[in-house]
Design a protein around this motif. Structure first.
Motif, PDB file in Angstrom:
ATOM      1  N   HIS A 146       0.858  -1.198   0.000  1.00  0.00           N
ATOM      2  CA  HIS A 146       0.000   0.000   0.000  1.00  0.00           C
ATOM      3  C   HIS A 146       0.891   1.245   0.000  1.00  0.00           C
ATOM      4  O   HIS A 146       1.447   1.582   1.031  1.00  0.00           O
ATOM      5  N   ASP A 147       1.039   1.891  -1.133  1.00  0.00           N
ATOM      6  CA  ASP A 147       1.896   3.063  -1.193  1.00  0.00           C
ATOM      7  C   ASP A 147       1.047   4.328  -1.109  1.00  0.00           C
ATOM      8  O   ASP A 147       0.191   4.572  -1.953  1.00  0.00           O
ATOM      9  N   LEU A 148       1.342   5.116  -0.086  1.00  0.00           N
ATOM     10  CA  LEU A 148       0.591   6.357   0.129  1.00  0.00           C
ATOM     11  C   LEU A 148       0.582   7.229  -1.126  1.00  0.00           C
ATOM     12  O   LEU A 148      -0.425   7.847  -1.464  1.00  0.00           O
ATOM     13  N   ASP A 149       1.726   7.272  -1.825  1.00  0.00           N
ATOM     14  CA  ASP A 149       1.831   8.131  -3.010  1.00  0.00           C
ATOM     15  C   ASP A 149       0.818   7.762  -4.085  1.00  0.00           C
ATOM     16  O   ASP A 149       0.468   8.585  -4.924  1.00  0.00           O
ATOM     17  N   TYR A 150       0.400   6.506  -4.083  1.00  0.00           N
ATOM     18  CA  TYR A 150      -0.518   6.076  -5.138  1.00  0.00           C
ATOM     19  C   TYR A 150      -1.940   5.876  -4.625  1.00  0.00           C
ATOM     20  O   TYR A 150      -2.774   5.313  -5.319  1.00  0.00           O
ATOM     21  N   MET A 151      -2.176   6.284  -3.388  1.00  0.00           N
ATOM     22  CA  MET A 151      -3.539   6.177  -2.854  1.00  0.00           C
ATOM     23  C   MET A 151      -4.382   7.309  -3.430  1.00  0.00           C
ATOM     24  O   MET A 151      -3.998   8.469  -3.335  1.00  0.00           O
ATOM     25  N   ASP A 152      -5.499   6.949  -4.034  1.00  0.00           N
ATOM     26  CA  ASP A 152      -6.409   7.961  -4.557  1.00  0.00           C
ATOM     27  C   ASP A 152      -7.479   8.222  -3.496  1.00  0.00           C
ATOM     28  O   ASP A 152      -8.432   7.462  -3.368  1.00  0.00           O
ATOM     29  N   PHE A 153      -7.280   9.311  -2.753  1.00  0.00           N
ATOM     30  CA  PHE A 153      -8.210   9.612  -1.660  1.00  0.00           C
ATOM     31  C   PHE A 153      -9.639   9.793  -2.160  1.00  0.00           C
ATOM     32  O   PHE A 153     -10.591   9.525  -1.443  1.00  0.00           O
ATOM     33  N   THR A 154      -9.771  10.255  -3.416  1.00  0.00           N
ATOM     34  CA  THR A 154     -11.120  10.556  -3.904  1.00  0.00           C
ATOM     35  C   THR A 154     -11.969   9.307  -4.065  1.00  0.00           C
ATOM     36  O   THR A 154     -13.190   9.394  -4.089  1.00  0.00           O
ATOM     37  N   VAL A 155     -11.333   8.139  -4.213  1.00  0.00           N
ATOM     38  CA  VAL A 155     -12.154   6.935  -4.325  1.00  0.00           C
ATOM     39  C   VAL A 155     -12.223   6.169  -3.001  1.00  0.00           C
ATOM     40  O   VAL A 155     -12.842   5.118  -2.916  1.00  0.00           O
ATOM     41  N   GLN A 156     -11.560   6.697  -1.972  1.00  0.00           N
ATOM     42  CA  GLN A 156     -11.661   6.035  -0.673  1.00  0.00           C
ATOM     43  C   GLN A 156     -12.946   6.470   0.018  1.00  0.00           C
ATOM     44  O   GLN A 156     -13.537   7.483  -0.343  1.00  0.00           O
ATOM     45  N   SER A 157     -13.352   5.689   1.006  1.00  0.00           N
ATOM     46  CA  SER A 157     -14.548   6.086   1.735  1.00  0.00           C
ATOM     47  C   SER A 157     -14.236   7.351   2.537  1.00  0.00           C
ATOM     48  O   SER A 157     -13.076   7.647   2.827  1.00  0.00           O
ATOM     49  N   ALA A 158     -15.293   8.081   2.888  1.00  0.00           N
ATOM     50  CA  ALA A 158     -15.116   9.395   3.504  1.00  0.00           C
ATOM     51  C   ALA A 158     -14.245   9.330   4.759  1.00  0.00           C
ATOM     52  O   ALA A 158     -13.358  10.151   4.954  1.00  0.00           O
TER      53      ALA A 158
ATOM     54  N   GLU B  52     -24.817  -4.316  -1.331  1.00  0.00           N
ATOM     55  CA  GLU B  52     -23.692  -3.718  -0.617  1.00  0.00           C
ATOM     56  C   GLU B  52     -24.157  -2.864   0.543  1.00  0.00           C
ATOM     57  O   GLU B  52     -25.201  -2.227   0.493  1.00  0.00           O
ATOM     58  N   VAL B  53     -23.345  -2.827   1.580  1.00  0.00           N
ATOM     59  CA  VAL B  53     -23.650  -1.993   2.732  1.00  0.00           C
ATOM     60  C   VAL B  53     -23.433  -0.535   2.360  1.00  0.00           C
ATOM     61  O   VAL B  53     -22.439  -0.192   1.727  1.00  0.00           O
ATOM     62  N   GLU B  54     -24.395   0.310   2.720  1.00  0.00           N
ATOM     63  CA  GLU B  54     -24.255   1.735   2.429  1.00  0.00           C
ATOM     64  C   GLU B  54     -23.110   2.325   3.231  1.00  0.00           C
ATOM     65  O   GLU B  54     -23.020   2.119   4.433  1.00  0.00           O
ATOM     66  N   ASN B  55     -22.243   3.075   2.568  1.00  0.00           N
ATOM     67  CA  ASN B  55     -21.020   3.561   3.199  1.00  0.00           C
ATOM     68  C   ASN B  55     -20.836   5.045   2.922  1.00  0.00           C
ATOM     69  O   ASN B  55     -19.771   5.490   2.545  1.00  0.00           O
ATOM     70  N   LYS B  56     -21.919   5.826   3.098  1.00  0.00           N
ATOM     71  CA  LYS B  56     -21.851   7.224   2.692  1.00  0.00           C
ATOM     72  C   LYS B  56     -21.545   8.167   3.841  1.00  0.00           C
ATOM     73  O   LYS B  56     -21.317   9.351   3.636  1.00  0.00           O
ATOM     74  N   ASP B  57     -21.563   7.681   5.057  1.00  0.00           N
ATOM     75  CA  ASP B  57     -21.319   8.533   6.219  1.00  0.00           C
ATOM     76  C   ASP B  57     -22.299   9.684   6.338  1.00  0.00           C
ATOM     77  O   ASP B  57     -21.932  10.754   6.811  1.00  0.00           O
ATOM     78  N   VAL B  58     -23.512   9.500   5.843  1.00  0.00           N
ATOM     79  CA  VAL B  58     -24.520  10.542   5.986  1.00  0.00           C
ATOM     80  C   VAL B  58     -25.585  10.055   6.967  1.00  0.00           C
ATOM     81  O   VAL B  58     -26.125   8.962   6.806  1.00  0.00           O
ATOM     82  N   LYS B  59     -25.856  10.886   7.999  1.00  0.00           N
ATOM     83  CA  LYS B  59     -26.833  10.479   9.013  1.00  0.00           C
ATOM     84  C   LYS B  59     -28.218  10.313   8.406  1.00  0.00           C
ATOM     85  O   LYS B  59     -28.588  11.067   7.518  1.00  0.00           O
ATOM     86  N   ARG B  60     -28.964   9.332   8.892  1.00  0.00           N
ATOM     87  CA  ARG B  60     -30.311   9.111   8.382  1.00  0.00           C
ATOM     88  C   ARG B  60     -31.333   9.593   9.408  1.00  0.00           C
ATOM     89  O   ARG B  60     -31.048   9.602  10.613  1.00  0.00           O
ATOM     90  N   THR B  61     -32.512   9.950   8.900  1.00  0.00           N
ATOM     91  CA  THR B  61     -33.590  10.372   9.790  1.00  0.00           C
ATOM     92  C   THR B  61     -33.960   9.225  10.719  1.00  0.00           C
ATOM     93  O   THR B  61     -33.987   8.073  10.299  1.00  0.00           O
ATOM     94  N   ARG B  62     -34.248   9.570  11.979  1.00  0.00           N
ATOM     95  CA  ARG B  62     -34.733   8.512  12.876  1.00  0.00           C
ATOM     96  C   ARG B  62     -36.252   8.477  12.829  1.00  0.00           C
ATOM     97  O   ARG B  62     -36.896   9.506  12.695  1.00  0.00           O
ATOM     98  N   ASN B  63     -36.811   7.307  12.943  1.00  0.00           N
ATOM     99  CA  ASN B  63     -38.260   7.155  12.817  1.00  0.00           C
ATOM    100  C   ASN B  63     -39.004   7.587  14.070  1.00  0.00           C
ATOM    101  O   ASN B  63     -40.194   7.829  14.034  1.00  0.00           O
ATOM    102  N   TYR B  64     -38.302   7.648  15.177  1.00  0.00           N
ATOM    103  CA  TYR B  64     -38.883   8.144  16.428  1.00  0.00           C
ATOM    104  C   TYR B  64     -37.704   8.552  17.285  1.00  0.00           C
ATOM    105  O   TYR B  64     -36.575   8.067  17.082  1.00  0.00           O
ATOM    106  N   PRO B  65     -37.929   9.434  18.251  1.00  0.00           N
ATOM    107  CA  PRO B  65     -36.786  10.045  18.937  1.00  0.00           C
ATOM    108  C   PRO B  65     -35.851   9.049  19.623  1.00  0.00           C
ATOM    109  O   PRO B  65     -34.645   9.258  19.652  1.00  0.00           O
ATOM    110  N   MET B  66     -36.404   7.977  20.158  1.00  0.00           N
ATOM    111  CA  MET B  66     -35.533   7.055  20.894  1.00  0.00           C
ATOM    112  C   MET B  66     -34.928   5.977  20.013  1.00  0.00           C
ATOM    113  O   MET B  66     -34.274   5.084  20.516  1.00  0.00           O
ATOM    114  N   GLN B  67     -35.129   6.051  18.725  1.00  0.00           N
ATOM    115  CA  GLN B  67     -34.586   5.001  17.854  1.00  0.00           C
ATOM    116  C   GLN B  67     -33.057   5.011  17.877  1.00  0.00           C
ATOM    117  O   GLN B  67     -32.444   6.056  17.740  1.00  0.00           O
ATOM    118  N   PRO B  68     -32.449   3.857  18.088  1.00  0.00           N
ATOM    119  CA  PRO B  68     -30.986   3.816  17.963  1.00  0.00           C
ATOM    120  C   PRO B  68     -30.624   4.156  16.526  1.00  0.00           C
ATOM    121  O   PRO B  68     -31.172   3.552  15.604  1.00  0.00           O
TER     122      PRO B  68
END
Lengths: 202, 156
Positions: A146-158, B52-68
């Motif tokens: 894994h070379d940092l120089d070639y890591m494309d941050f834009t395609v990594q997860s946030a 695939e598991v959603e991996n956007k790091d965006v918070k989702r609305t909760r359906n009721y206040p105490m929802q985990p």
């Protein structure tokens, strides 16, 4: 005895009468290549996963755990084997690691981790050796792939982008600081930097 | 065992007979079964692709206040066991400055008597008991849940 040594040395020191300088140089060169090659071959033989898992201590514990991780099977089919992560590729480092490895032979003979219970008991200590080794060499083994120089941050997860573009890029942290336990199960992490209290009751 | 005891057992099992019969009838009619397989048990079906598991790091609305809250990122290979808790490596009180992740809620420090502890309470330690990732997939069963807000604003 001393006499014999003296006599032999005299023969060795005497300039050659029968062989030309060219022949001797070439011969020396070829012999060197053979020895060097043999040495490296021996080194290579101990540098395979089959060799590592030849010992049940390695096969039953760490190897089984590795199998469930991304470094064993993934979408691209490129995988990491034990020596990829544990034996430095650079030559001098290679020897240094091999010298340390004699400790493992010792450990096998005396059965330091020859049962699952003993292994679990000792795991924290063993893991700590690996962490400090990777910390000291700035995660050299990880960076071989894994070379940092070639890591494309834009395609990594946030989250990956956030961590890599700050703490990793600045050199403040190295891979192993954030990525412990990527290949094997973890020991009790209570008190390890970057980890919160575990659920173990001491 | 005397005769009357045996007779008692026999009589009682006779009482069960209608139940057994109805169950058998019902099982014989596959259309009536609540099944997600949608095909005969003897047929090998093509498994669906795993979403695939959603991996956007965006918070989702909760359906009721105490929802985990649901987890907005993947958690593949994150260890949560007696030895280690990878979630807390970002969400722990002392580690959020580096991770910039939200701290676990203060309720997580409370024990069952409502007293605050210094660390996450053991009953809140296993994160995945309440928090789960989400995938982009068609729900398997219908759901007619209504948000409380929509109920409040519903015309009489």
């Amino acid at each position: 005895m001393i006499k014999w040594v003296k006599k032999t040395w005299k023969i060795a020191a005497r300039p050659s009468v029968h062989y030309s300088l060219g022949f001797l140089t070439l011969g020396g060169f070829i012999a060197g290549v053979i020895f060097w090659g043999g040495f490296n071959t021996a080194l290579e033989a101990t540098n395979s996963e089959a060799f590592c898992t030849g010992c049940h201590e390695m096969e039953d514990n760490v190897f089984q755990e590795l199998k469930t991780t991304i470094h064993y099977t993934n979408r691209s089919g490129v995988r990491a084997t034990c020596p990829d992560c544990h034996v430095p590729h650079e030559w001098t480092n290679k020897i240094a690691r091999k010298m340390q490895a004699s400790k493992e032979v010792w450990g096998t003979i005396f059965g330091t981790i020859n049962t699952r219970e003993k292994f679990l008991e000792k795991r924290l200590e063993l893991a700590q050796h690996e962490w400090s080794r990777l910390k000291a060499n700035n995660s050299l083994e990880c960076r071989n792939c894994h070379d940092l120089d070639y890591m494309d941050f834009t395609v990594q997860s946030a989250r990956a982008e956030q961590a890599h573009s700050t703490f990793l890029a600045s050199g403040e942290k190295t891979c192993i600081d954030c990525h412990k336990g990527i290949a094997h199960h973890l020991p009790d992490m209570e008190g390890v930097e970057g980890w919160s209290a575990s659920a173990q009751q001491n | 065992m005397n005769i009357s005891a045996v007779r008692k057992i026999l009589l009682r099992s006779l009482l069960l007979l209608p139940v057994v019969a109805v169950t058998a009838l019902w099982a014989a009619n596959p259309d009536e079964l609540a099944t997600l397989r949608k095909s005969d048990i003897a047929v090998d079906t093509e498994p669906q692709r795993m979403p695939e598991v959603e991996n956007k790091d965006v918070k989702r609305t909760r359906n009721y206040p105490m929802q985990p809250p649901t987890i907005p990122h993947k958690i593949d290979n994150y260890t949560v066991n007696l030895n280690a808790n990878k979630c807390l490596s970002c969400h722990d009180r002392t580690l959020t400055e580096q991770s910039q992740a939200p701290m676990v809620s203060v309720t997580h420090f409370m024990n069952r008597d409502g007293n605050f502890l210094a660390q996450v309470s053991p009953r809140r330690y296993f994160c995945n008991q309440c928090h789960v990732t989400q995938v982009d997939a068609k729900p398997l069963v219908d759901n007619d849940f209504q948000d409380v807000d929509s109920l409040l604003t519903k015309p009489e």
